[in-house]
Design a protein around this motif. Structure first.
Motif, PDB file in Angstrom:
ATOM      1  N   ILE A 335      37.235  95.310  76.312  1.00 51.35           N
ATOM      2  CA  ILE A 335      36.796  97.120  77.179  1.00 51.35           C
ATOM      3  C   ILE A 335      35.586  96.994  77.030  1.00 51.35           C
ATOM      4  N   GLN A 336      35.322  96.968  75.431  1.00 49.97           N
ATOM      5  CA  GLN A 336      32.888  96.988  75.347  1.00 49.97           C
ATOM      6  C   GLN A 336      32.720  96.096  76.391  1.00 49.97           C
ATOM      7  N   ASP A 337      33.134  94.984  75.896  1.00 50.47           N
ATOM      8  CA  ASP A 337      32.290  92.957  76.888  1.00 50.47           C
ATOM      9  C   ASP A 337      31.986  93.897  78.539  1.00 50.47           C
ATOM     10  N   LEU A 338      33.101  94.420  79.447  1.00 55.05           N
ATOM     11  CA  LEU A 338      33.460  94.543  80.732  1.00 55.05           C
ATOM     12  C   LEU A 338      32.761  95.645  80.760  1.00 55.05           C
ATOM     13  N   GLN A 339      31.972  97.202  79.585  1.00 53.43           N
ATOM     14  CA  GLN A 339      31.328  98.597  80.022  1.00 53.43           C
ATOM     15  C   GLN A 339      30.020  97.612  79.888  1.00 53.43           C
ATOM     16  N   PHE A 340      29.860  96.388  78.612  1.00 54.91           N
ATOM     17  CA  PHE A 340      28.556  96.443  78.557  1.00 54.91           C
ATOM     18  C   PHE A 340      28.112  95.234  80.168  1.00 54.91           C
ATOM     19  N   ALA A 341      28.902  94.737  80.804  1.00 53.64           N
ATOM     20  CA  ALA A 341      28.514  93.519  82.001  1.00 53.64           C
ATOM     21  C   ALA A 341      28.592  94.751  82.908  1.00 53.64           C
ATOM     22  N   LEU A 342      29.371  95.834  83.006  1.00 54.71           N
ATOM     23  CA  LEU A 342      28.963  97.332  84.220  1.00 54.71           C
ATOM     24  C   LEU A 342      27.648  97.815  84.013  1.00 54.71           C
ATOM     25  N   ALA A 343      27.042  97.951  82.514  1.00 53.56           N
ATOM     26  CA  ALA A 343      26.079  98.786  82.554  1.00 53.56           C
ATOM     27  C   ALA A 343      24.326  97.456  82.767  1.00 53.56           C
ATOM     28  N   THR A 344      25.096  96.590  82.209  1.00 53.42           N
ATOM     29  CA  THR A 344      23.702  95.896  82.412  1.00 53.42           C
ATOM     30  C   THR A 344      23.628  95.968  84.425  1.00 53.42           C
TER      31      THR A 344
END
Length: 360
Positions: A335-344
């Motif tokens: 989840i954190q990896d995905l949220q990092f990608a979305l935030a970027t």
């Protein structure tokens, strides 16, 4: 009983694979990879909404074919599922595969399009006990894994992280791997003067290409609540230049597709005392692992190349998960990896639009 008969008796049973989506990624990446893992897997079923593509691709490996997700998930020979469909269908198909009681799931990136979808997937995976991995092949690359084991405190001390990608358009390397059936038409060059096109180009670059290396960045940036994109620019005909900061690190993401430049895919992490450079083989090129070079100013350690690449690594790990011989990545990590990608992607798109407005 002979030694050969004893080995055949004790060897684990082959795992049947069901493939959702039979496009170029399936044809040029997963089928060639599975062809090298025939002691572990066999392709049981191929599904695609285009019946002709499904039949043609399934015929290459002697598998059944269908045009519906339900038919594939109802196939008793399908024990593990790989999801290679368009990304907007990933979440619902991952959840359906979990509820169908499959033994493990490999989903191409991104496995969801929002944090809410990712959390729902995590809940269903926990409820059903079906493990999920995301196809971020670089995290499974033996060259990268060897560097992680050797780098000491680099994850805590690195101040600069850089992902640099130079690739030709996908068809060039797809054709190295296989003869692609019904390749999608190459889209025309985008008109980056259109704000909506510019925004889409940046988001597509992050979620389609940079996302391969963002889990590597996350090894050095466990917290990204202070993420700030300082510069973002879309490059022609396709590419991006993004400079960001998070957790006191500078993050440099750059990519361009060009027929004229030498292909290269590297990831670097630099501290005051160490420098790591990992050179990956391009996607679609089945040429062994990455080569990692770790330098401390006095000596350089080199790891790789190893015979297996990251695609083989992710499939081998999937087999261990399916047999209950390994623990899946934590839901929080996915989840954190995905949220990092979305935030970027969000921050880079916003920065690119502001840059264009200022230049107008």
């Amino acid at each position: 009983m002979s030694a050969v008969e004893q080995q055949e008796t004790t060897a684990p049973a082959l795992l049947g694979v069901g493939i959702l989506g039979a496009g170029p990624v399936t044809q040029a990446i997963h089928l060639p990879t599975l062809a090298r893992l025939t002691r572990t897997f066999f392709v049981a079923h191929v599904m695609d909404v285009d019946e002709g593509i499904a039949e043609s691709v399934a015929g290459r490996v002697g598998a059944r074919f269908s045009t519906s997700v339900e038919a594939l998930l109802a196939d008793p020979e399908v024990e593990v599922v790989v999801i290679c469909s368009p990304h907007q269908f990933h979440a619902e198909q991952v959840i359906a595969a979990c509820r169908a009681g499959k033994r493990a799931i490999l989903c191409e990136k991104p496995f969801a399009m929002s944090g809410e979808e990712a959390a729902r997937i995590s809940d269903v995976s926990a409820e059903t006990g079906v493990p999920i991995i995301v196809g971020a092949m670089h995290t499974f690359d033996p060259g990268w894994a060897a560097a992680v084991e050797a780098w000491g405190d680099l994850a805590e001390t690195a101040h600069t992280l850089r992902s640099s990608i130079v690739l030709p358009p996908n068809p060039r390397f797809e054709d190295f791997a296989t003869e692609v059936v019904a390749r999608p038409a190459t889209p025309p060059a985008p008109d980056l003067r259109d704000p909506a096109v510019l925004e889409g180009s940046i988001r597509g670059g992050v979620m389609g290409l940079a996302i391969h290396d963002l889990p590597l960045v996350r090894r050095f940036v466990p917290s990204f609540t202070d993420l700030e994109v300082l510069r973002a620019e879309a490059l022609k005909p396709f590419g991006y230049l993004i400079v960001a900061q998070a957790s006191g690190r500078t993050i440099d993401l750059q990519a361009v597709m060009s027929d004229n430049w030498e292909p290269e895919w590297t990831f670097e992490a630099i501290s005051d005392t160490q420098a790591l450079k990992v050179t990956f083989t391009p996607s679609y090129v089945q040429a062994g692992s990455a080569v990692a070079e770790l330098s401390d100013g006095e000596k350089t350690q080199v790891f790789g190349p190893f015979d297996a690449n990251g695609y083989e690594g992710e499939w081998q790990f999937l087999a261990l998960l399916a047999r209950g011989e390994a623990n899946p990545p934590s839901a929080d990590t996915l989840i954190q990896d995905l949220q990092f990608a979305l935030a970027t992607a969000d921050a880079a798109a916003s920065a690119a639009l502001k840059r264009e407005e200022a230049a107008a």
